[in-house]
Write a protein that holds these residues in place. Structure first.
Motif, PDB file in Angstrom:
ATOM      1  N   GLU A 117      47.612  23.386  40.979  1.00  0.00           N
ATOM      2  CA  GLU A 117      48.748  24.034  41.631  1.00  0.00           C
ATOM      3  C   GLU A 117      49.579  24.369  40.361  1.00  0.00           C
ATOM      4  O   GLU A 117      50.259  25.708  40.569  1.00  0.00           O
ATOM      5  CB  GLU A 117      49.320  22.634  42.300  1.00  0.00           C
ATOM      6  CG  GLU A 117      49.889  21.715  41.290  1.00  0.00           C
ATOM      7  CD  GLU A 117      48.819  20.603  41.354  1.00  0.00           C
ATOM      8  OE1 GLU A 117      49.215  19.391  41.235  1.00  0.00           O
ATOM      9  OE2 GLU A 117      47.860  20.985  41.946  1.00  0.00           O
ATOM     10  N   VAL A 118      49.402  24.016  39.233  1.00  0.00           N
ATOM     11  CA  VAL A 118      49.938  24.864  38.038  1.00  0.00           C
ATOM     12  C   VAL A 118      49.599  25.896  37.853  1.00  0.00           C
ATOM     13  O   VAL A 118      50.306  27.019  37.252  1.00  0.00           O
ATOM     14  CB  VAL A 118      50.036  23.630  36.923  1.00  0.00           C
ATOM     15  CG1 VAL A 118      50.790  24.378  35.549  1.00  0.00           C
ATOM     16  CG2 VAL A 118      50.755  22.542  37.181  1.00  0.00           C
ATOM     17  N   SER A 119      48.539  26.120  37.788  1.00  0.00           N
ATOM     18  CA  SER A 119      47.669  27.388  37.578  1.00  0.00           C
ATOM     19  C   SER A 119      48.167  28.602  38.526  1.00  0.00           C
ATOM     20  O   SER A 119      48.316  29.605  38.008  1.00  0.00           O
ATOM     21  CB  SER A 119      46.097  27.086  37.289  1.00  0.00           C
ATOM     22  OG  SER A 119      45.340  28.351  37.140  1.00  0.00           O
ATOM     23  N   PHE A 308      53.562  18.863  43.400  1.00  0.00           N
ATOM     24  CA  PHE A 308      52.788  17.939  42.284  1.00  0.00           C
ATOM     25  C   PHE A 308      52.169  16.856  42.284  1.00  0.00           C
ATOM     26  O   PHE A 308      53.123  16.095  42.892  1.00  0.00           O
ATOM     27  CB  PHE A 308      53.792  18.426  40.923  1.00  0.00           C
ATOM     28  CG  PHE A 308      54.433  19.874  40.782  1.00  0.00           C
ATOM     29  CD1 PHE A 308      53.359  20.760  40.083  1.00  0.00           C
ATOM     30  CD2 PHE A 308      55.231  20.380  41.381  1.00  0.00           C
ATOM     31  CE1 PHE A 308      53.898  22.050  39.873  1.00  0.00           C
ATOM     32  CE2 PHE A 308      55.737  21.756  40.995  1.00  0.00           C
ATOM     33  CZ  PHE A 308      55.084  22.452  40.287  1.00  0.00           C
ATOM     34  N   GLY A 314      53.485  18.202  35.551  1.00  0.00           N
ATOM     35  CA  GLY A 314      53.468  19.385  36.128  1.00  0.00           C
ATOM     36  C   GLY A 314      54.665  20.135  35.539  1.00  0.00           C
ATOM     37  O   GLY A 314      54.474  21.493  35.107  1.00  0.00           O
ATOM     38  N   LEU A 318      54.275  23.350  33.116  1.00  0.00           N
ATOM     39  CA  LEU A 318      54.580  24.772  33.631  1.00  0.00           C
ATOM     40  C   LEU A 318      55.680  25.292  32.611  1.00  0.00           C
ATOM     41  O   LEU A 318      55.542  26.495  31.987  1.00  0.00           O
ATOM     42  CB  LEU A 318      55.659  24.461  34.869  1.00  0.00           C
ATOM     43  CG  LEU A 318      54.995  24.563  36.193  1.00  0.00           C
ATOM     44  CD1 LEU A 318      55.781  24.110  37.554  1.00  0.00           C
ATOM     45  CD2 LEU A 318      54.294  25.846  36.485  1.00  0.00           C
ATOM     46  N   SER A 370      47.329  19.504  28.495  1.00  0.00           N
ATOM     47  CA  SER A 370      46.714  19.175  29.846  1.00  0.00           C
ATOM     48  C   SER A 370      46.052  18.120  29.658  1.00  0.00           C
ATOM     49  O   SER A 370      46.069  16.964  30.522  1.00  0.00           O
ATOM     50  CB  SER A 370      46.078  20.357  30.367  1.00  0.00           C
ATOM     51  OG  SER A 370      44.817  20.774  29.621  1.00  0.00           O
TER      52      SER A 370
END
Length: 381
Positions: A117-119, A308, A314, A318, A370
């Protein structure tokens, strides 16, 4: 790879062959940017965009404006201790430093181990906010050049025209491309058509003083949506495009990063520690501004927090993934060629060094950050 290419370019700059090397912002902006933006846009998942449209569009428009406002205020305050800047110049420098780089972010974050989701959010945001940053920059540059005081009303009027103009032209060219792909089955013609759309929409928008970047982004996203609706039917066209753009895109980006490395040495003043201290403070402020805006946005809109698995992780990822790169360098060279103000050389040096700090440290830090956040989340579970 992008960081390695930039460092290699910096090393090449010390060779006699490249000692006088220089590239104008026109070359980078008119030749490199449309192709890189178009391929990133049409290859971006239509499903991912629809799923995250609200957060992507908010982060890349209102979020970017608020980030530029916070960062510009911080720069104005910091500069008072070193080289005092006006409000308009401070906001101009902020506009240069707020866009995230879709070329470097996408290539680094996808291999970093960060959450999906972050990507997706960072990739989508970085596509749209390049267009937003150009709009903000050109308006502020015009104010600085004319000597006008910063006017919120004039800014909003210009922002609306430039943005909507670019989006409108992008919609028109994107629709033409999505319809015209059925006219011919010749791969060569299909590729030529995509080039005309990518660069034609960009050029037309710039001619009418609208955003060429937004036009290219929108046309590329429309093609992505066309592919998603008729995947089997459009597979042949997708393959013909990929056969061309998958060669051109890494070539353009590799040359561009080498250019950035070679060019950056000319603007890194190694003799004045004040510039490096100022640049480092601005670098920290840029991360902090992004963190505060993104965090505030997620707090205001509770449904977005559910995207997230781990909100804090997250948010940190971000914020850290907001790497400055290609677009910031283009805007820097643009500002250098257009500005005729006191201390402009110091201003450009601070901005270039800040961009290098971001590009090198944040790029190198995405992967270990990460992993660290993933470990923390597992320990807390």
């Amino acid at each position: 790879m992008p960081v390695v290419l930039v460092l290699a370019g910096m090393a090449l700059s010390f060779l006699p062959l490249f000692s006088d090397f220089s590239v104008s912002h026109d070359v980078l902006y008119d030749i490199f940017i449309p192709g890189l933006i178009f391929v990133s846009a049409y290859q971006f998942s239509a499903y991912a965009f629809k799923k995250n449209a609200g957060i992507i569009l908010t982060f890349s428009t209102v979020g970017m404006l608020l980030t530029a406002l916070l960062l510009g205020t911080g720069i104005y305050w910091v500069s008072s201790f070193f080289v005092p800047l006006t409000w308009a110049v401070s906001f101009l420098l902020a506009a240069i430093l707020v866009p995230t780089d879709p070329v470097s972010v996408v290539s680094i974050l996808k291999d970093s181990g960060g959450s999906k989701e972050v990507s997706e959010i960072v990739e989508g945001e970085s596509l749209v906010n390049d267009g937003t940053s150009i709009v903000i920059f050109t308006i502020l540059l015009s104010m600085v050049q004319s000597g006008d005081a910063f006017s919120p009303l004039n800014f909003l009027e210009s922002f609306t025209y430039v943005s909507l103009g670019g989006i409108g032209i992008g919609l028109a060219f994107g629709w033409i491309l999505s319809q015209a792909i059925h006219i011919t089955s010749h791969h060569e013609y299909q590729v030529i058509l995509s080039i005309l759309i990518a660069y034609g929409g960009f050029t037309l928008a710039e001619l009418v003083n609208a955003s060429g970047v937004l036009a290219t982004v929108v046309s590329g996203l429309m093609l992505s949506f066309a592919f998603s609706k008729h995947e089997e039917k459009e597979e042949e066209f997708r393959e013909s495009l990929s056969g061309f753009w998958n060669v051109i895109e890494p070539t353009l980006s590799s040359v561009l990063f080498l250019f950035i490395g070679i060019q950056s040495v000319q603007y890194t003043n190694f003799q004045d520690p004040t510039i490096w201290i100022t640049a480092f403070i601005v670098f920290i402020l840029s991360i902090l501004s992004r963190f505060l805006v993104l965090g505030g946005t997620l707090l205001v809109v509770p449904p977005w927090r559910k995207k997230f698995k781990h909100l804090n992780s997250g948010l940190f990822l971000l914020s850290w993934a907001g790497i400055k790169g290609t677009m910031s360098v283009v805007l820097l060279l643009w500002a250098e060629s257009a500005l005729a103000i006191d201390n402009s050389a110091s201003l450009i040096s601070v901005a270039f060094i800040t961009t290098l700090f971001s590009f090198i440290f944040q790029s190198a830090g995405v992967y270990p950050l990460s992993l660290f956040l993933e470990k923390v989340d597992k320990n807390e579970a």
